[in-house]
Structure formats: structure tokens, C-alpha cells
Scaffold this motif. Structure first.
Motif, short mmCIF file in Angstrom:
data_model
loop_
_atom_site.label_atom_id
_atom_site.label_comp_id
_atom_site.label_asym_id
_atom_site.label_seq_id
_atom_site.Cartn_x
_atom_site.Cartn_y
_atom_site.Cartn_z
N ALA A 103 -5.97 12.13 -4.29
CA ALA A 103 -4.83 12.09 -3.37
C ALA A 103 -3.66 11.31 -3.97
N GLY A 104 -3.93 10.48 -4.96
CA GLY A 104 -2.84 9.80 -5.66
C GLY A 104 -2.37 8.50 -5.04
N GLY A 105 -3.06 7.97 -4.04
CA GLY A 105 -2.64 6.72 -3.44
C GLY A 105 -2.89 5.54 -4.35
N TYR A 106 -2.14 4.47 -4.14
CA TYR A 106 -2.34 3.26 -4.93
C TYR A 106 -1.73 2.07 -4.18
N VAL A 107 -2.01 0.89 -4.69
CA VAL A 107 -1.47 -0.34 -4.12
C VAL A 107 -0.74 -1.11 -5.21
N ALA A 142 -9.63 -1.77 -6.93
CA ALA A 142 -9.38 -0.37 -7.26
C ALA A 142 -10.37 0.59 -6.60
N VAL A 143 -11.36 0.06 -5.90
CA VAL A 143 -12.35 0.94 -5.25
C VAL A 143 -11.70 1.84 -4.19
N PRO A 144 -10.89 1.31 -3.27
CA PRO A 144 -10.32 2.20 -2.24
C PRO A 144 -9.23 3.13 -2.77
N VAL A 145 -8.30 2.59 -3.53
CA VAL A 145 -7.19 3.36 -4.11
C VAL A 145 -6.81 2.72 -5.44
N PRO A 200 -5.88 8.61 5.28
CA PRO A 200 -6.67 9.71 4.74
C PRO A 200 -6.71 9.76 3.21
N MET A 201 -5.80 9.06 2.54
CA MET A 201 -5.78 9.04 1.07
C MET A 201 -6.74 8.01 0.49
N VAL A 202 -7.20 7.07 1.32
CA VAL A 202 -8.07 6.00 0.84
C VAL A 202 -9.45 6.57 0.51
N ILE A 207 0.84 -1.21 0.00
CA ILE A 207 0.00 0.00 0.00
C ILE A 207 0.87 1.26 0.00
N MET A 208 0.74 2.05 -1.05
CA MET A 208 1.45 3.32 -1.15
C MET A 208 0.46 4.46 -0.86
#
Length: 293
Positions: free
Chosen positions: A134-138, A155-158, A127-129, A122-123
Motif C-alpha cells: 500500500a506504500g504507507g510509511y511514517v 517498521a513492522v506496521p508501515v 487500511p494501509m497499515v 504517519i503518512m
């Protein structure tokens, strides 16, 4: 359950820390039937109020869905939580922070129990989820077909980034990026320490430092190109020899400002070692070779 919810992939989530709770809320908001389990059951109460189903035990939670997502403290916690649980026919997605070797071993462990396995790194911070901008991803690694099968749900959360069939590669990408981050923070902290005793506002200095680091970060592309080609003199702007010659100034400035050199000196020592062994006209990239054992 609404018709919309019934069309969405059911998810079981094991682990309701800050990250697990953030993941849970995004799946619920998107209409996914969600079963949750946490070692401390009370952590599920708020999510139950939002539509989740709390499970009394791990085996019950795992049985509720084909897609089982694990977000626990560490690899040992994963093994402890799932000991004796029937995983046959399950798709296990492990978002627990682990080493590449642990991820590969866990993939074999899952296969022995009849489960398909994806590892994730998890990158993002909680708060980014659920906040795409916010640009977060896994990072995900494991069988490509399995990833594609669940990509939309994952892909739903990040965001998602698939990095290969080797189950250890998600963890490796995760740790590599975070290692770069900590190295950057070390430099940032040293820079602020140099100013600490002076009449210089750190808030005023911060934009200068941020802009400089952003400009210098582009150098990672040259480093990658040099590593791929094996030519460490390619595109050099400031040679290793020149940079090593300048290191005494940085060390002396730190001493004069009453700042420890313990963050800078190890890297400067590596630079000097590389210069003694290689072409002084090359870039700093050769230091990589000294780190690989």
C-alpha cells in the motif's frame, strides 16, 4: 508466550483509535508482546482476544515496556494521559499528529522526565497499515541512534523514513505533504464543479484528470531545483507573465459555469503580485517567497 514472541521487542501502545488498533494488530501478528491502554477500556477487548495485555492505567502500561508508542488525538491528549507518569528510562515514540513546535516542546518535556524521544508523522490511513504494497510509511525525527535502535520494530506496521535529529521535522514533513494534498484536492474539486451542470460523466472525466495531475506533479522537481539554486527562470516552460495573462479565462469560465472562484482567485492574486515585483520570465516558484513571512 512463544519463543518467537519472547525474542521480539515488547511494545506499549497508548491509544486505540482506528490507527492505534491497526498498529496494534500488526505488532501482535509479528509476535511482539503488546501492552495496550485506551481511555475507553472496552476498545482493548478485541485486541486482548488476539494476545494483547490490557492495562488498567497509563502508569501500569508505561511500566510494562521500555518502548512506549503514543497514538492519541492531539498534543494536549498526550500531556493529559502522561501527567505524573514515571517516564525515566523509557523510549517514547509519539505518533500523535502535532505541529513542529509542539513536537520540539514535547521532546524537551520527555527529556526533562528522563525519557528518550522520537516524533512521528504517519503518512498512511488505517487500511494501509500492515500492507507493505500500500506504500504507507511514517516520518521519524529525533536522535538517529534511538531511531536505529527501534527501526526494525517501528517498521513492522508501515515503512519508516528518518528525516533528521530535529524533533519537529517529522511533523513538518507530514504537514507539508498533506498541505500539498489539500491544494491538489482543491483543484480537483474546482475541476469537477466546472463540469457539474454539463452532460459530462464525472467517472469518464476522472482518468483524464488523474493522468493530467500525475504528469504535472513532476513539476515539483523543477520547483525544488529552482528554490535550491535561487534561479527561478531555470528550465521555464510557461513563464509567469504568460500564465498570469491567461488567468482571466479561468475566472470567466468559472463565472459562466456558475462556479465560485474562491478556490482559484487567491492563488491567481499571488501570481499577479509576484509578476508585479519580479521577472515575468520566471516560473511560478517565486510565489513561495510571497508565502514566507
Amino acid at each position: 508466550m512463544t519463543a518467537n514472541a519472547s525474542s521480539k521487542t515488547p511494545v506499549t501502545l497508548l491509544g486505540l483509535g482506528a490507527m492505534g488498533t491497526a498498529l496494534a494488530r500488526t505488532w501482535l501478528a509479528a509476535g511482539h508482546p503488546l501492552t495496550v491502554w485506551n481511555r475507553t477500556p472496552a476498545r482493548a477487548d478485541a485486541l486482548v482476544g488476539e494476545g494483547a495485555k490490557a492495562s488498567g492505567g497509563v502508569a501500569e502500561a508505561v511500566a510494562a515496556s521500555t518502548l512506549v508508542v503514543v497514538c492519541l488525538l492531539d498534543d494536549a491528549s498526550v500531556g493529559e494521559a502522561l501527567v505524573g507518569v514515571d517516564l525515566d528510562g523509557k523510549d517514547l515514540v509519539n505518533l500523535t499528529t502535532t505541529t513542529p513546535a509542539q513536537a520540539r516542546a514535547r521532546a524537551e518535556w520527555a527529556a526533562e522526565r528522563g525519557a528518550r524521544y522520537l516524533d512521528g508523522g504517519i503518512m498512511a490511513v488505517p487500511p494501509m497499515v500492515g500492507v507493505p504494497e500500500a506504500g504507507g510509511y511514517v516520518f521519524y525525527s529525533g536522535a538517529a541512534g534511538l531511531f536505529e535502535e527501534h527501526r526494525e520494530t517501528l517498521a513492522v506496521p508501515v515503512g519508516t523514513r528518518y528525516v533528521g535529529a530535529d524533533a519537529g521535522h517529522a511533523a513538518l514533513h507530514d504537514v507539508a505533504l498533506l498541505s500539498g494534498m489539500y491544494g491538489m484536492f482543491a483543484g480537483v474539486h474546482h475541476a469537477f464543479a466546472l463540469l457539474r451542470k454539463e452532460d459530462i460523466d464525472p467517472v469518464g472525466f476522472a482518468p483524464l484528470l488523474a493522468d493530467w495531475l500525475a504528469a504535472m506533479a513532476q513539476g515539483v522537481h523543477l520547483t525544488a531545483d529552482q528554490l535550491r539554486s535561487g534561479d527561478y527562470t531555470k528550465g521555464v516552460v510557461s513563464s509567469l507573465g504568460m500564465q498570469v495573462a491567461g488567468t482571466p479565462t479561468f475566472l470567466a469560465t468559472a463565472e459562466q459555469q456558475g462556479v465560485s472562484t474562491e478556490l482559484l482567485r487567491p492563488y491567481f492574486d499571488l501570481m499577479a503580485r509576484r509578476l508585479a515585483e519580479a521577472d515575468g520570465d520566471e516560473d511560478l516558484t517565486g510565489v513561495v517567497e510571497l508565502l514566507v513571512r
